[in-house]
Design a protein around this motif. Sequence first.
Motif, mmCIF file in Angstrom:
data_model
loop_
_atom_site.group_PDB
_atom_site.id
_atom_site.type_symbol
_atom_site.label_atom_id
_atom_site.label_comp_id
_atom_site.label_asym_id
_atom_site.label_seq_id
_atom_site.Cartn_x
_atom_site.Cartn_y
_atom_site.Cartn_z
ATOM 1 N N LYS A 1 -1.284 6.168 -5.245
ATOM 2 C CA LYS A 1 -1.675 5.768 -3.891
ATOM 3 C C LYS A 1 -0.468 5.772 -2.952
ATOM 4 N N LEU A 2 0.672 5.331 -3.463
ATOM 5 C CA LEU A 2 1.881 5.324 -2.641
ATOM 6 C C LEU A 2 2.276 6.753 -2.262
ATOM 7 N N PHE A 3 2.188 7.666 -3.220
ATOM 8 C CA PHE A 3 2.518 9.063 -2.946
ATOM 9 C C PHE A 3 1.578 9.641 -1.890
ATOM 10 N N ASP A 4 0.271 9.325 -2.008
ATOM 11 C CA ASP A 4 -0.688 9.795 -1.007
ATOM 12 C C ASP A 4 -0.350 9.236 0.375
ATOM 13 N N GLN A 5 0.046 7.964 0.414
ATOM 14 C CA GLN A 5 0.404 7.347 1.694
ATOM 15 C C GLN A 5 1.607 8.048 2.319
ATOM 16 N N LYS B 1 7.600 -8.475 -8.882
ATOM 17 C CA LYS B 1 8.545 -7.833 -7.954
ATOM 18 C C LYS B 1 7.984 -6.530 -7.392
ATOM 19 N N VAL B 2 7.390 -5.724 -8.268
ATOM 20 C CA VAL B 2 6.797 -4.463 -7.798
ATOM 21 C C VAL B 2 5.664 -4.747 -6.813
ATOM 22 N N ALA B 3 4.888 -5.797 -7.096
ATOM 23 C CA ALA B 3 3.803 -6.171 -6.180
ATOM 24 C C ALA B 3 4.356 -6.508 -4.796
ATOM 25 N N GLN B 4 5.529 -7.165 -4.748
ATOM 26 C CA GLN B 4 6.134 -7.485 -3.455
ATOM 27 C C GLN B 4 6.505 -6.214 -2.691
ATOM 28 N N PHE B 5 6.959 -5.181 -3.413
ATOM 29 C CA PHE B 5 7.247 -3.911 -2.751
ATOM 30 C C PHE B 5 5.982 -3.362 -2.082
ATOM 31 N N TYR B 6 4.889 -3.381 -2.839
ATOM 32 C CA TYR B 6 3.634 -2.859 -2.304
ATOM 33 C C TYR B 6 3.165 -3.682 -1.108
ATOM 34 N N LEU B 7 3.383 -4.981 -1.164
ATOM 35 C CA LEU B 7 2.877 -5.867 -0.124
ATOM 36 C C LEU B 7 3.760 -5.846 1.125
ATOM 37 N N GLU B 8 5.073 -5.951 0.940
ATOM 38 C CA GLU B 8 5.978 -6.134 2.072
ATOM 39 C C GLU B 8 6.583 -4.832 2.583
ATOM 40 N N ASP B 9 6.857 -3.883 1.672
ATOM 41 C CA ASP B 9 7.538 -2.654 2.081
ATOM 42 C C ASP B 9 6.576 -1.504 2.365
ATOM 43 N N TRP B 10 5.492 -1.450 1.629
ATOM 44 C CA TRP B 10 4.627 -0.277 1.702
ATOM 45 C C TRP B 10 3.244 -0.566 2.269
ATOM 46 N N ASN B 11 2.926 -1.836 2.534
ATOM 47 C CA ASN B 11 1.641 -2.211 3.137
ATOM 48 C C ASN B 11 0.449 -1.684 2.329
ATOM 49 N N LEU B 12 0.505 -1.900 1.029
ATOM 50 C CA LEU B 12 -0.606 -1.539 0.141
ATOM 51 C C LEU B 12 -1.046 -2.798 -0.614
ATOM 52 N N PRO B 13 -1.735 -3.722 0.071
ATOM 53 C CA PRO B 13 -2.085 -4.999 -0.565
ATOM 54 C C PRO B 13 -3.009 -4.856 -1.771
ATOM 55 N N ALA C 1 -1.553 -11.600 -1.258
ATOM 56 C CA ALA C 1 -2.062 -10.223 -1.332
ATOM 57 C C ALA C 1 -3.541 -10.161 -0.965
ATOM 58 N N VAL C 2 -4.306 -11.114 -1.480
ATOM 59 C CA VAL C 2 -5.747 -11.149 -1.177
ATOM 60 C C VAL C 2 -5.958 -11.379 0.314
ATOM 61 N N GLU C 3 -5.155 -12.283 0.898
ATOM 62 C CA GLU C 3 -5.266 -12.546 2.335
ATOM 63 C C GLU C 3 -4.915 -11.303 3.142
ATOM 64 N N ALA C 4 -3.863 -10.604 2.729
ATOM 65 C CA ALA C 4 -3.475 -9.367 3.431
ATOM 66 C C ALA C 4 -4.552 -8.298 3.298
ATOM 67 N N LEU C 5 -5.147 -8.216 2.116
ATOM 68 C CA LEU C 5 -6.211 -7.240 1.910
ATOM 69 C C LEU C 5 -7.412 -7.565 2.784
ATOM 70 N N ALA C 6 -7.731 -8.851 2.900
ATOM 71 C CA ALA C 6 -8.860 -9.259 3.738
ATOM 72 C C ALA C 6 -8.607 -8.913 5.202
ATOM 73 N N ARG C 7 -7.350 -9.068 5.646
ATOM 74 C CA ARG C 7 -7.027 -8.734 7.033
ATOM 75 C C ARG C 7 -7.134 -7.239 7.297
ATOM 76 N N SER C 8 -6.913 -6.446 6.248
ATOM 77 C CA SER C 8 -6.941 -4.990 6.424
ATOM 78 C C SER C 8 -8.345 -4.429 6.462
#
Length: 707
Positions: A53-57, A118-130, A157-164
């Motif tokens: 998914k990150l590569f597609d983004q 830690k990897v989840a934080q990358f997806y959440l904060e750096d790559w916007n993939l909640p 993450a769930v809150e960010a996903l809900a906002r998206s």
Amino acid sequence: MDLSTQAGQEILSDIERNTSSVRGWRNLMLLCFDQKDIETFKTLQIICDGLDKLFDQKKQEAKKEFEAAVKAIRESKLKAGQRRLPNPIITAIPLTDVQRVTFIKLARTPNASLLLDKVAQFYLEDWNLPECAQKHLERALNFEPEDQHVMDSLAKAVEALARSIPAMQPTSVTAPSPEHARVSFNDTMRIKLPTLLRKASGPLPAERSQTLLKHHIDHLNEKQASRGQQAGFKTANLGSLHQQLRTLQSKIEMIEKRTHHEPPVIKPKEKLEPKRTSQIELPLRAPETQSPAELISHSLAAVHEGHLDEAASLCRRALELNPDQPLVWHTWATIGLGYFEEREMDKAITAFNEALRLEPNAVESWFNMGVAYSEKGDIEGALRCYLRSLFLSPENPKVRCNLGAVYFQNSQFDHAEQCFRAAIGIDATYARAWDNLGATLSAKGKLDEAVAACRKAVEIKPDYAEAWFKLGTILFQMEQADEAQKAFEQAAELRQDFPATFVYLAMLDARRGKFEEAEIACKKFTFLGGVPGLDWMAWQELALAGLQANRIEEALAAASRATELQPDEPEPWFTQGVAQHHAGRYAEAENAYAHCVTIKPTMAAAWYNLGVIRLELKNLVPAVEAMEHAVQLEAANPQAWYHLGRVREALGQVEPAVAAYRKAVDLDASLVDAWQNLGALLENAGRHDEAEAAKQNALLALHPQQA
């Protein structure tokens, strides 16, 4: 996971060199799979999905950046050579040093909760993939369920996903009319969608609700006034029948139309042709003096003639003479396809393995062996083959599609959806991937999206009968009967030998009161061999349509056919009991109801009808037992209490009868017969004041306008 082997060390080295490349991570998945480390395999699935998914983004971002730069150049009227354009194509995901080091550590210990966090934080904060962050954190909680930090991160993450997700507009809800409310308890019928590989697939939990035969209930209610108490009994019977019928379809499993695997394919020079008879018969055995090349030639000819065992024997002789004989692997692959066509899956797998022993990178052999394993129902074997195929051919949409089908069969719907979307991303005109995506979305309860996917499949390939069928089942589930009918009719026109289509057409016709059309459809799918586990439902619907049309004998025949097909289901026996009662065959009706409660002792309607029929037959003690079961299971049924009072009164049990009548009128004060029977019983007991009050209430119930 043991990384101490040479293969493990090579994979780690590859990941260290190209950390963001999914290829190395998929190799790691294969290593885990071969070592039967399923937990780590599941973790690596999530990691690979996230990187995909990150590569597609990143690809989309690069494309947009390029298009924006081109637009800026055009608007400024500068030549392209005067401005530096960004590269629209990326081959790897750009990672920071911290991200790269974290992923390398994760490759060594994929199940480490801290690293997944830690990897989840990358997806959440750096790559916007909640969504990716959520899946990594949920996996981390599998290993550290009490980790408060991970739980807090998951909440973010769930809150960010809900906002998206765009907010849905509120919709107005209209309260049901009293008439509809009276029969709304009947509107709970559920059907699960069928799918083409059900033997190996998980259940599709999608459901639908639909009102059945309201006109029939109303018709019987009209009879009640003119036919008195007995007609009232039959109305209650049939109303209870519909109440139970609405629950039975929740048991339907996905049987006929299943998520499609691609048929075997082969790309070498020689292709498998249909078996045919040549004018000049080749010898079954080649002369011992032939060369390896001649043996291979005879082997291929034997395949084309359908002599597969002989072809395999010739191949082995050629290898004995010359282990380096060219294209022997291709001959084995062709033999494997021949065995596949003959439905001899074990021999096909053996042949494909021989081909891969000689040519380990033959993606077609891995792919076709995966299909053979799928046909056997061996999900583990199919998954291994498709993962190898994906490693060798990551841009092959058919490989992605078949891998998604395996995930679908294993109820891993998120992984399946990602595979099908990836296949569509590679080839947007791939109709089968769209159809399979529709099946997956329907399994996830996303019915509107599922309909859109199936419509896309038939738009691309209008003669795709299976996609039309899938579209019909989803629309059927969504209660869009007219649209479902059109889809099923299109499927039937394209493929006359698909019995499940006619099962659904029979149900739709029966629900519309088209008895003759429904009967023809039932005969059609029966002629085609039926659909085990599903076709009895069509006969059940036909029986109800027969009752609605007052075609009692035909309804009884249909209900009997349903019990033959599914003898362990209570509802067809219940329907048969109602039909027998309408026909005046009380003893047969009693037997049908008794059979029904034997199968399902918690079926209140069956106990109630059994009690009433026994009362009609003067079997009073068994009638009391049946009615007591009925009121225990459905205490709010006034008719059950009324008939319990009648049975108690017939047995001379005055006080229990009085109590039952009082309970009946407490639940429904309009029960004239209950008030009258209560008044007469109290009068005979010398309780004149209470008797007079009951008689007055009976008059009020009979003439409510005088109240």
